[in-house]
Design a protein around this motif. Structure first.
Motif, mmCIF file in Angstrom:
data_model
loop_
_atom_site.group_PDB
_atom_site.id
_atom_site.type_symbol
_atom_site.label_atom_id
_atom_site.label_comp_id
_atom_site.label_asym_id
_atom_site.label_seq_id
_atom_site.Cartn_x
_atom_site.Cartn_y
_atom_site.Cartn_z
ATOM 1 N N ALA A 163 2.557 2.233 -3.599
ATOM 2 C CA ALA A 163 1.728 2.555 -4.755
ATOM 3 C C ALA A 163 2.101 3.920 -5.326
ATOM 4 N N HIS A 218 -8.198 4.931 -0.919
ATOM 5 C CA HIS A 218 -7.628 3.929 -1.816
ATOM 6 C C HIS A 218 -7.913 2.522 -1.306
ATOM 7 N N THR A 243 -4.407 -0.567 -7.529
ATOM 8 C CA THR A 243 -4.787 0.453 -6.563
ATOM 9 C C THR A 243 -5.942 1.235 -7.170
ATOM 10 N N ALA A 286 0.829 -1.199 0.000
ATOM 11 C CA ALA A 286 0.000 0.000 0.000
ATOM 12 C C ALA A 286 0.867 1.255 0.000
ATOM 13 N N PHE A 336 -6.509 -1.419 -2.178
ATOM 14 C CA PHE A 336 -5.461 -2.187 -2.838
ATOM 15 C C PHE A 336 -5.972 -3.617 -2.954
ATOM 16 N N VAL A 342 -2.476 4.511 -9.969
ATOM 17 C CA VAL A 342 -3.788 4.555 -9.326
ATOM 18 C C VAL A 342 -4.891 4.672 -10.380
ATOM 19 N N GLU A 388 -8.760 4.353 -6.509
ATOM 20 C CA GLU A 388 -9.140 5.515 -5.704
ATOM 21 C C GLU A 388 -10.619 5.786 -5.910
#
Length: 86
Positions: free
Chosen positions: A28, A64, A76, A25, A66, A33, A78
């Motif tokens: 990233a 976020h 990842t 995490a 993961f 993302v 968002e």
């Protein structure tokens, strides 16, 4: 809407993460993302880690998640949530 509800439930059920998963995490990149939109087709086989929703903010904030897809690739994502302060 259905996918977002599933995403929230999946995140709540997988809050505990091992050290290796937490390191993923933290590594990233912003360029890696993916941004969730209503029409996003999600392929989530396993949730690795989700960020906590801030309790001290009363506005929409990015969070976020993961996860691994059905092919074992890590992603990842968002998405936006409302902060927890009411």
């Amino acid at each position: 809407m259905k996918a977002l509800a599933w995403l929230a439930l999946a995140g709540l059920s997988c809050m505990a993460a091992a050290d290796g998963q937490t390191q993923f995490a933290q590594k990233a990149n912003a360029t890696d993302v993916e941004r969730y939109e209503y029409a996003t087709n999600l392929d989530i086989a396993r949730v690795i880690h989700t960020e906590n929703i801030p309790d001290d903010i009363c506005e929409v904030v990015p969070i976020h998640i993961f996860y691994e897809d059905s092919h074992g690739e890590r992603h990842t994502l968002e998405y936006s949530v409302m902060g927890g302060h009411f």
